[in-house]
Design an enzyme around this catalytic site. Structure first.
Site, PDB file in Angstrom:
ATOM      1  N   PHE A   1       4.094   3.864   0.960  1.00  0.00           N
ATOM      2  CA  PHE A   1       4.895   4.491   1.882  1.00  0.00           C
ATOM      3  C   PHE A   1       5.886   3.314   2.556  1.00  0.00           C
ATOM      4  CE2 PHE A   1       5.582   6.917   5.905  1.00  0.00           C
ATOM      5  CZ  PHE A   1       5.797   8.011   5.351  1.00  0.00           C
TER       6      PHE A   1
ATOM      7  N   VAL B   1      10.552  -7.839   9.511  1.00  0.00           N
ATOM      8  CA  VAL B   1      11.718  -7.119   9.645  1.00  0.00           C
ATOM      9  C   VAL B   1      11.462  -6.079  10.783  1.00  0.00           C
ATOM     10  CG1 VAL B   1      13.206  -5.175   8.510  1.00  0.00           C
ATOM     11  CG2 VAL B   1      12.334  -7.403   7.067  1.00  0.00           C
TER      12      VAL B   1
ATOM     13  N   MET C   1       0.758  -1.137  -0.064  1.00  0.00           N
ATOM     14  CA  MET C   1      -0.074  -0.070   0.075  1.00  0.00           C
ATOM     15  C   MET C   1       0.786   1.352  -0.114  1.00  0.00           C
ATOM     16  SD  MET C   1      -3.567  -0.712   1.946  1.00  0.00           S
ATOM     17  CE  MET C   1      -2.937  -0.533   3.688  1.00  0.00           C
TER      18      MET C   1
ATOM     19  N   ASP D   1       2.178  -9.327   9.070  1.00  0.00           N
ATOM     20  CA  ASP D   1       0.842  -9.402   9.106  1.00  0.00           C
ATOM     21  C   ASP D   1       0.609 -10.943   9.101  1.00  0.00           C
ATOM     22  OD1 ASP D   1       0.125  -6.460   8.778  1.00  0.00           O
ATOM     23  OD2 ASP D   1       1.279  -6.630   7.074  1.00  0.00           O
TER      24      ASP D   1
ATOM     25  N   HIS E   1       9.251  -3.905   3.149  1.00  0.00           N
ATOM     26  CA  HIS E   1       9.019  -3.802   1.842  1.00  0.00           C
ATOM     27  C   HIS E   1      10.266  -4.383   0.932  1.00  0.00           C
ATOM     28  CE1 HIS E   1       5.698  -1.077   3.352  1.00  0.00           C
ATOM     29  NE2 HIS E   1       4.968  -2.230   2.924  1.00  0.00           N
TER      30      HIS E   1
ATOM     31  N   GLN F   1       5.736 -11.939   7.225  1.00  0.00           N
ATOM     32  CA  GLN F   1       4.946 -12.634   8.448  1.00  0.00           C
ATOM     33  C   GLN F   1       4.286 -11.384   9.459  1.00  0.00           C
ATOM     34  OE1 GLN F   1       3.934 -15.327   8.850  1.00  0.00           O
ATOM     35  NE2 GLN F   1       3.027 -14.987  11.091  1.00  0.00           N
TER      36      GLN F   1
END
Length: 282
Positions: free
Chosen positions: A28, A172, A26, A146, A33, A144
């Site tokens: 930002f 992370v 999403m 989420d 990421h 992981q």
């Protein structure tokens, strides 16, 4: 790197790539990421990233409008990381006039985050299937952090016979243990200082488990006690649930997910650790 907004243009670019990894986001972006991007690039050769703040997964009282966005910064980071394709559609492209379909993921979407955010996982599942159908990756990469979302996606991929390989990477974290999240930007200095209490609580449960404790309620109790020691934290839930279906455990015999959701001020944070985790994270 190509940044593409329309479905037709993206599909034309996709056809030129023989093997593709996907990192859905999403935006930002943070180092979590980018670690997924790096892995996808290494394993697949070519990588696509989607940037889409999905209105379907936000409730009426949630932070859709204030969700952090910085497209120029995101694109610069992805270009530096060697991303091949970025798909950044508008809501009108993803949800065209008359759009009416939602994917019901069943009981797994009604507990934990689903209980606190009704309808959230229908929104997640629906947009993910749209993105997978548009991008048609060979592999898709998730974090992981989420944890419930990963469980929902595993079920979704299995139930709908998706050919896309699902890769889940470990969370992370910052040096103090706080899981990286786009929402961390909302925290005040005092709240940011308090935020590692999530990880300390999870570590307390992990330590008890490693010492032989198998009562899930004992692990929940120690997590509650650690959170209670932080005055700024308002607990939403603690959970020790089956890794696959997220039903709450009595005793831990199979892999389980210990998870926490809490508020620091107006900011809601989540985190988890997998207990008895052998071979559960790719």
């Amino acid at each position: 790197m190509q940044c593409i907004e329309t479905i037709a243009e993206f599909r034309a670019a996709r056809r030129k790539i023989p093997y593709l990894g996907l990192v859905p986001t999403m935006g930002f972006l943070h180092d979590g990421h980018l670690s997924l991007v790096k892995r996808a690039k290494a394993e697949c050769g070519a990588v696509a990233v989607t940037i889409f703040v999905n209105p379907m997964q936000f409730g009426a009282q949630e932070d859709l409008e204030r969700y952090p966005r910085d497209m120029p910064r995101d694109l610069a980071l992805l270009d530096d990381a060697g991303v091949d394709l970025v798909f950044a559609p508008t809501p009108a492209i993803i949800y065209q006039a008359g759009f009416a379909t939602r994917i019901d993921v069943g009981a797994i979407g009604t507990v934990l985050e689903g209980a606190s955010r009704p309808g959230h996982f229908a929104g997640v599942a629906t947009v993910l299937m749209k993105l997978l159908n548009i991008v048609q990756p060979d592999r898709a990469y998730y974090g992981q952090k989420d944890g419930q979302q990963c469980a929902v996606i595993r079920q979704l991929m299995r139930d709908l016979d998706s050919p896309v390989d699902m890769i889940v990477a470990e969370t992370v974290r910052a040096a103090d243990g706080l899981a990286l999240s786009s929402r961390n930007v909302y925290l005040s200095d005092a709240e940011r200082e308090a935020a590692p209490v999530l990880y300390r609580a999870l570590q307390a449960a992990q330590t008890m488990f490693d010492q032989g404790e198998r009562s899930a309620e004992s692990l929940r109790a120690v997590m509650r006690a650690v959170i209670a020691g932080e005055p700024l934290a308002m607990l939403d839930y603690v959970s020790v649930a089956d890794f696959d279906d997220l039903s709450e455990c009595d005793r831990i015999e199979e892999p389980a997910m210990a998870s926490i959701a809490l508020y620091l001020g107006q900011t809601r944070l989540i985190d988890n650790l997998v207990l008895n985790a052998e071979a559960t994270i790719a």
